[in-house]
Motif scaffolding. Structure first.
Motif, PDB file in Angstrom:
ATOM      1  N   GLY A 273       0.771  -1.235   0.000  1.00 54.58           N
ATOM      2  CA  GLY A 273       0.000   0.000   0.000  1.00 54.58           C
ATOM      3  C   GLY A 273       0.804   1.287   0.000  1.00 54.58           C
ATOM      4  N   ARG A 274       2.131   1.176  -0.022  1.00 51.85           N
ATOM      5  CA  ARG A 274       2.948   2.395  -0.040  1.00 51.85           C
ATOM      6  C   ARG A 274       3.102   2.913  -1.464  1.00 51.85           C
ATOM      7  NH1 ARG A 274       6.228  -0.546   4.295  1.00 51.85           N
ATOM      8  NH2 ARG A 274       6.371  -2.026   2.580  1.00 51.85           N
ATOM      9  N   VAL A 275       2.958   4.223  -1.636  1.00 51.04           N
ATOM     10  CA  VAL A 275       3.121   4.818  -2.958  1.00 51.04           C
ATOM     11  C   VAL A 275       4.598   4.735  -3.337  1.00 51.04           C
ATOM     12  CG1 VAL A 275       2.946   6.951  -4.295  1.00 51.04           C
ATOM     13  CG2 VAL A 275       1.165   6.371  -2.630  1.00 51.04           C
ATOM     14  N   THR A 276       4.867   4.256  -4.562  1.00 49.86           N
ATOM     15  CA  THR A 276       6.260   4.096  -5.002  1.00 49.86           C
ATOM     16  C   THR A 276       6.690   5.219  -5.943  1.00 49.86           C
ATOM     17  OG1 THR A 276       5.394   2.630  -6.698  1.00 49.86           O
ATOM     18  CG2 THR A 276       6.322   1.579  -4.750  1.00 49.86           C
ATOM     19  N   ILE A 277       5.778   6.158  -6.211  1.00 51.85           N
ATOM     20  CA  ILE A 277       6.137   7.287  -7.076  1.00 51.85           C
ATOM     21  C   ILE A 277       7.161   8.146  -6.340  1.00 51.85           C
ATOM     22  CG2 ILE A 277       5.247   9.379  -8.188  1.00 51.85           C
ATOM     23  CD1 ILE A 277       2.516   7.895  -8.361  1.00 51.85           C
ATOM     24  N   LYS A 278       8.274   8.414  -7.014  1.00 49.88           N
ATOM     25  CA  LYS A 278       9.383   9.106  -6.356  1.00 49.88           C
ATOM     26  C   LYS A 278       8.952  10.493  -5.853  1.00 49.88           C
ATOM     27  CE  LYS A 278      14.302   8.964  -7.112  1.00 49.88           C
ATOM     28  NZ  LYS A 278      14.842  10.153  -6.705  1.00 49.88           N
ATOM     29  N   GLY A 279       9.255  10.797  -4.619  1.00 49.16           N
ATOM     30  CA  GLY A 279       8.986  12.118  -4.069  1.00 49.16           C
ATOM     31  C   GLY A 279       7.617  12.286  -3.438  1.00 49.16           C
ATOM     32  N   TYR A 280       6.775  11.261  -3.533  1.00 51.83           N
ATOM     33  CA  TYR A 280       5.384  11.403  -3.065  1.00 51.83           C
ATOM     34  C   TYR A 280       5.299  11.741  -1.572  1.00 51.83           C
ATOM     35  CZ  TYR A 280       0.351  10.693  -3.610  1.00 51.83           C
ATOM     36  OH  TYR A 280      -1.006  10.878  -3.695  1.00 51.83           O
ATOM     37  N   TYR A 281       6.186  11.146  -0.797  1.00 56.45           N
ATOM     38  CA  TYR A 281       6.147  11.388   0.657  1.00 56.45           C
ATOM     39  C   TYR A 281       7.215  12.385   1.109  1.00 56.45           C
ATOM     40  CZ  TYR A 281       3.273   7.080   0.698  1.00 56.45           C
ATOM     41  OH  TYR A 281       2.300   6.136   0.485  1.00 56.45           O
ATOM     42  N   ASP A 282       7.818  13.096   0.166  1.00 61.26           N
ATOM     43  CA  ASP A 282       8.914  14.011   0.520  1.00 61.26           C
ATOM     44  C   ASP A 282       8.498  15.066   1.541  1.00 61.26           C
ATOM     45  OD1 ASP A 282      10.735  12.786  -1.043  1.00 61.26           O
ATOM     46  OD2 ASP A 282      11.098  14.469  -2.417  1.00 61.26           O
ATOM     47  N   GLY A 283       9.424  15.410   2.419  1.00 64.11           N
ATOM     48  CA  GLY A 283       9.226  16.540   3.333  1.00 64.11           C
ATOM     49  C   GLY A 283       8.558  16.173   4.641  1.00 64.11           C
ATOM     50  N   ILE A 284       8.095  14.954   4.757  1.00 64.20           N
ATOM     51  CA  ILE A 284       7.356  14.596   5.969  1.00 64.20           C
ATOM     52  C   ILE A 284       8.301  14.022   7.013  1.00 64.20           C
ATOM     53  CG2 ILE A 284       5.561  13.093   6.931  1.00 64.20           C
ATOM     54  CD1 ILE A 284       4.314  13.305   4.024  1.00 64.20           C
ATOM     55  N   THR A 285       8.361  14.695   8.153  1.00 68.89           N
ATOM     56  CA  THR A 285       9.154  14.170   9.266  1.00 68.89           C
ATOM     57  C   THR A 285       8.262  14.196  10.505  1.00 68.89           C
ATOM     58  OG1 THR A 285       9.964  16.390   9.723  1.00 68.89           O
ATOM     59  CG2 THR A 285      11.408  14.964   8.421  1.00 68.89           C
TER      60      THR A 285
END
Ligand SMILES: [Zn+2]
Length: 498
Positions: A273-285
């Protein structure tokens, strides 16, 4: 003498105490009457006359409580604004609620009219109507009032009004300046709100925003919500033959749009279920302190699995609250050809997937849409914003039409905000219970652009029961929640922030 003094003291303490709860109960009785009156005015924002009648009711009720009121003209329905006389040096709280309700389908309600409040008591797995007059003799906090907007969101407005009555009876000086803004078209997306902020910025100026809408956490514990996700949508259509073709004649030969779409969609996520498109989850900490608050929410993975009936959750986060901290990529609808009894032996002409993307503040909706589109291009697709022409069909091997929906942003206030701490501590003291802190809730509220425009810390402090059938037939408010809301507003408005 000492004994007498002690006796007097004891009597007066217990008197104040019982008087306190008696006062609250009397206020609950009053609020039930007021809510019935208020619910009796239909509030579907499609009908301007009804909204006007609601505005009239509000003006009377807030004026009675010493507020100055105004109708703020917008490009659609006016907003209702009320304020107590401002005093220099005090922080200002702006309270947002809405008085419109979802449209009703009266046939689906178990009562004569959704606008005529009905009293019910819980019986095994159901509710049973009891005469409203019963309330004259006694009030049971487990009883419920059924009617449109009893919970969403007229109930909380009535709770606020009645909290002011209590504050007045106790001659409490408020440590806050109080402003109230009431929306008449929240259920129709609050479109005029962001522009209204620009126009009425000075009037709406405040130190923080308190939104009393939506239900408390499913554990029924006091809840403070710091944000909510935004949303945008994408619609993807792939193409086979220009018209559906006989699968005997053309199966193995005409390209199949269903397989194309399935492959395309499958390329966007891994099997967990994790999105594999590069950068999709960027910036989240997520800091350790934030992680601890996420973990402190009393959700049960087990209970969710039981309720929704699945064995394993997706792995975007390791538990429910963590999963909500990320943007989602969801297939909300999928279609090609016919299914079930209507299934036909054809190669369909097209296949469509409707996607929704829930957004968090780190994931700008336009950026995510761009990422999805460039991922699609990388899979060898030619992207169109319309159905392909014959020429386009003959030129490109793989075509997808991508239609983009508009973006509603997310909002989120920092968990370590001083007013957030104030709200949590005050509620904790008032109810002698831990407060559930939700960093961001999964759903989207249409007022996020309004909040982002105001640029002040915003918090949702829900007042109503989680099982209130919000937006559905048989919407209801537990009478105990009425007492809860009055008490919550009372505590929040009479406690001095540090
Ligand atoms: Zn609402």
């Amino acid at each position: 003498m000492r004994v007498i003094l002690l006796l007097i003291l004891t009597i007066s303490i217990s008197y104040t105490y019982s008087q306190d709860s008696l006062l609250l109960k009397a206020q609950v009785a009053n609020s039930i009457n007021e809510l019935q009156d208020f619910v009796a005015i239909p509030n579907d924002a499609l009908n301007a006359n009804d909204i006007q009648r609601n505005l009239f009711w509000l003006k009377e009720k807030f004026t009675q409580r010493g507020f100055n009121t105004a109708e703020l003209e917008t490009e659609n329905h006016p907003l209702f604004f009320a304020t107590l006389p401002m005093e220099e040096g005090k922080p200002t709280v702006l309270i947002y609620m809405h008085f419109d309700g979802q449209s009703v389908d009266p046939g689906k309600w178990n009562q004569a009219s959704p606008y005529k409040t009905v009293l019910k008591q819980p019986i095994e797995n159901d509710f049973e109507t009891i005469p409203l007059e019963t309330l004259k003799d006694s009030i049971d906090y487990n009883w419920r009032l059924f009617g449109r907007s009893t919970s969403d969101d007229k109930g909380p407005i009535v709770m606020l009004l009645n909290a002011f009555d209590l504050l007045k009876k106790e001659v409490k000086t408020l440590p806050f300046n109080v402003k109230v803004i009431l929306d008449g078209e929240e259920e129709k997306s609050s479109k005029p709100l962001p522009t209204a902020v620009k126009e009425y910025r000075e009037l709406l100026e405040a130190d923080f925003l308190l939104i009393a809408d939506g239900p408390v956490h499913s554990s029924a514990k006091p809840t403070v919500v710091y944000g909510c996700r935004g949303i945008t949508t994408l619609s993807l259509t792939t193409y086979g033959p220009v018209k559906p073709q006989h699968s005997g004649h053309y199966g193995n030969y005409a390209p199949n749009p269903g397989f194309q779409l399935a492959q395309l969609l499958a390329s966007m996520k891994d099997t967990e279920g994790r999105v594999t498109i590069k950068g999709y989850y960027d910036g989240i900490t997520i800091s350790e302190a934030e992680q601890n608050i996420l973990k402190s929410v009393p959700d049960s993975n087990q209970a969710i699995a039981e309720k929704l009936q699945f064995k394993s959750a997706e792995k975007v986060g390791s538990f429910y609250q963590e999963a909500l901290q990320y943007p989602s990529l969801n297939i909300r609808g999928l279609g090609s050809g016919w299914i079930g009894k209507e299934a036909r032996t054809i190669v369909p002409a097209s296949a469509t997937a409707e996607l929704d993307l829930r957004l968090v503040p780190e994931s700008d909706g336009n950026r995510l849409k761009k990422l999805v589109k460039s991922h699609i291009t990388n899979q060898g697709y030619h992207i169109l914003d319309h159905a392909p022409t014959k020429e386009e069909r003959l030129t490109h091997t793989k075509i997808v039409t991508v239609l983009e929906g508009s973006v509603t942003d997310a909002f989120r206030t920092d968990l370590d905000n001083e007013y957030g701490d104030f709200l949590v501590n005050t509620m904790k003291q008032a109810f002698n219970e831990d407060v559930v802190q939700i960093r961001i809730m999964g759903g989207t509220v249409p007022i996020a652009p309004f909040i982002n425009e105001l640029q002040i810390p915003a918090f949702i402090v829900p007042m109503v029961n989680p099982d209130n059938n919000q937006h559905s037939p048989n919407e209801n408010l537990k009478i105990g929640q009425m007492a809860y809301g009055i008490k919550a507003f009372y505590a929040l408005l009479s406690t001095t922030p540090n």
